[in-house]
Design an enzyme around this catalytic site. Structure first.
Site, PDB file in Angstrom:
ATOM      1  N   ARG A  74       0.854  -1.201   0.000  1.00  0.00           N
ATOM      2  CA  ARG A  74       0.000   0.000   0.000  1.00  0.00           C
ATOM      3  C   ARG A  74       0.883   1.242   0.000  1.00  0.00           C
ATOM      4  NH1 ARG A  74      -4.415   0.180  -1.935  1.00  0.00           N
ATOM      5  NH2 ARG A  74      -5.229  -1.476  -0.591  1.00  0.00           N
ATOM      6  N   ARG A 100       1.929  -6.206 -10.257  1.00  0.00           N
ATOM      7  CA  ARG A 100       2.391  -5.615  -8.985  1.00  0.00           C
ATOM      8  C   ARG A 100       2.652  -6.665  -7.912  1.00  0.00           C
ATOM      9  NH1 ARG A 100      -2.974  -2.712  -6.355  1.00  0.00           N
ATOM     10  NH2 ARG A 100      -4.421  -4.428  -6.706  1.00  0.00           N
ATOM     11  N   HIS A 170       0.230   3.568 -10.576  1.00  0.00           N
ATOM     12  CA  HIS A 170      -0.808   3.898  -9.579  1.00  0.00           C
ATOM     13  C   HIS A 170      -0.129   4.647  -8.422  1.00  0.00           C
ATOM     14  CE1 HIS A 170      -4.001   3.264  -6.657  1.00  0.00           C
ATOM     15  NE2 HIS A 170      -4.701   2.499  -7.463  1.00  0.00           N
ATOM     16  N   ASP A 214     -12.698   9.068  -6.637  1.00  0.00           N
ATOM     17  CA  ASP A 214     -12.186   7.976  -7.473  1.00  0.00           C
ATOM     18  C   ASP A 214     -12.658   8.255  -8.900  1.00  0.00           C
ATOM     19  OD1 ASP A 214     -11.178   5.649  -8.489  1.00  0.00           O
ATOM     20  OD2 ASP A 214     -12.223   4.306  -7.097  1.00  0.00           O
ATOM     21  N   GLU A 273      -2.713   9.053 -11.162  1.00  0.00           N
ATOM     22  CA  GLU A 273      -2.190   7.889 -11.877  1.00  0.00           C
ATOM     23  C   GLU A 273      -2.169   8.141 -13.376  1.00  0.00           C
ATOM     24  OE1 GLU A 273      -4.563   4.532 -10.505  1.00  0.00           O
ATOM     25  OE2 GLU A 273      -5.077   5.691  -8.728  1.00  0.00           O
TER      26      GLU A 273
HETATM   27  O1  TA6 Z   1      -7.034   3.707  -9.002  1.00  0.00           O
HETATM   28  C1  TA6 Z   1      -8.082   3.840  -8.123  1.00  0.00           C
HETATM   29  C2  TA6 Z   1      -8.497   2.467  -7.687  1.00  0.00           C
HETATM   30  O2  TA6 Z   1      -8.814   1.672  -8.814  1.00  0.00           O
HETATM   31  C3  TA6 Z   1      -9.675   2.566  -6.717  1.00  0.00           C
HETATM   32  O3  TA6 Z   1     -10.910   2.227  -7.282  1.00  0.00           O
HETATM   33  C4  TA6 Z   1      -9.227   1.728  -5.581  1.00  0.00           C
HETATM   34  O4  TA6 Z   1     -10.053   1.115  -4.757  1.00  0.00           O
HETATM   35  C5  TA6 Z   1      -7.828   1.531  -5.747  1.00  0.00           C
HETATM   36  O5  TA6 Z   1      -7.430   1.808  -7.021  1.00  0.00           O
HETATM   37  C6  TA6 Z   1      -6.909   0.761  -4.891  1.00  0.00           C
HETATM   38  O6  TA6 Z   1      -6.943  -0.523  -5.358  1.00  0.00           O
HETATM   39  P1  TA6 Z   1      -6.202  -1.693  -4.619  1.00  0.00           P
HETATM   40  O7  TA6 Z   1      -6.468  -2.877  -5.493  1.00  0.00           O
HETATM   41  O8  TA6 Z   1      -4.753  -1.313  -4.577  1.00  0.00           O
HETATM   42  O9  TA6 Z   1      -6.803  -1.792  -3.265  1.00  0.00           O
END
Ligand code: TA6
Length: 302
Positions: A74, A100, A170, A214, A273
């Site tokens: 994260r 990832r 991201h 988002d 992103e």
């Molecule tokens: O890029 C935004 C997003 O797609 C959100 O919808 C969101 O919940 C997030 O990424 C994080 O995703 P993750 O799979 O890392 O928990």
């Protein structure tokens, strides 16, 4: 498990590029040069820190980030590939693809003349990734750590049929207080609002964040600037090979549910992103390469 001694022997540069074990059985490479330092996990070719000299860290890493084999970290710069968000048809496939969470191998570590350091990582396929993505490709992440942080995520089609990908960096940026930032560069862009059922809207003025956000901004190719009056800096994001920009902050409830954001972690970050997402997917002809190229740069506040 990565062989740290072998990596240091082959790619280490004393005092500048050092491989080491990290929590959760992960391996990371630490880069320290005259202009910046950075940390990159080999799992995901995932940058978790970039700090140019005389600056605060630019990349946010959750204080509660979990480091574990096969789990996304994260914070940092997760690579979404070969799809963005949920898979179009297979709900059991991982969100944002598998890049990832799999190991990448290092193929290059070079000191560049201006003082920056370039590392190249190549995605290692396995049975699971081949089952989810049955195409012959070579995926490399070229990361240049310097006064700026640059990525060139290169997808080469090694097969004899056209392939279609979605991708994204991201990136979680560290901000002083997300409620006080403004994001420039998306004015008048159309976006899909994922916190309002994916409805289509148009951005009016600068982007500010006072609630869960988002958004998938489509046809957005301009530089974005995160203006941060608290840290008194602007982060400039310049990109090529990306027609989508995603802006995300989970806000209070969603961050709490995720369990790896830390207390009030959502206040100190924003994801901006550089992506090819939603309908903006990329088709790559046989023998062709798609480059998602992105540069981050810190500027003083205006
Ligand atoms: O890029 C935004 C997003 O797609 C959100 O919808 C969101 O919940 C997030 O990424 C994080 O995703 P993750 O799979 O890392 O928990």
């Amino acid at each position: 498990m990565a062989d740290i001694s072998a990596l240091n022997l082959r790619f280490g540069i004393p005092g500048h590029v050092t491989f080491r074990d990290a929590p959760g059985g992960l391996a990371v490479v630490e880069v320290a040069n005259n202009v910046a330092n950075a940390t990159i996990a080999l799992q995901g070719a995932h940058v978790t820190n970039w700090t140019p000299n005389a600056a605060e860290p630019v990349i946010w890493l959750s204080p509660a980030a979990k480091f574990a084999t096969g789990k996304s970290i994260r914070g940092g710069v997760p690579i979404c590939w070969p799809w963005f968000g949920p898979h179009a048809t297979e709900s059991a496939f991982p969100g944002h693809g598998f890049a990832r969470t799999v190991p990448w191998e290092v193929t290059e570590a070079t000191m560049l003349p201006g003082g920056a350091t370039r590392l190249t990582f190549r995605l290692i396929e396995n049975e699971v990734t081949r089952a989810q993505w049955p195409h012959a490709v070579q995926v490399e992440n070229h990361v240049t750590v310097g006064e700026t942080l640059e990525f060139d995520l290169a997808t080469r089609n090694l097969g004899n049929k056209e392939i279609t990908i979605g991708d994204a960096l991201h990136t979680y940026f560290k901000v002083g207080d997300v409620r006080r930032i403004s994001i420039h560069g998306l004015e008048d862009c159309s976006y899909l609002d994922k916190v309002d059922g994916g409805s289509s809207k148009r951005q009016s003025g600068l982007v500010t964040i006072m609630a869960e956000t988002d958004r998938i901004y489509i046809e957005s190719t301009n530089d974005c600037l995160i203006d941060d009056p608290v840290l008194r800096r602007r982060i400039r994001i310049t990109k090529r090979g990306s027609r989508t920009t995603v802006v995300w902050n989970p806000w209070i409830e969603k961050a709490a549910k995720m369990g790896d954001f830390g207390d009030n972690g959502y206040l100190g970050m924003v994801c901006v992103e550089s992506a090819n997402a939603a309908n903006d997917v990329v088709k790559i002809a046989p023998g062709g390469t798609h480059h998602l190229w992105v540069r981050y740069q810190v500027e003083p506040s205006a």
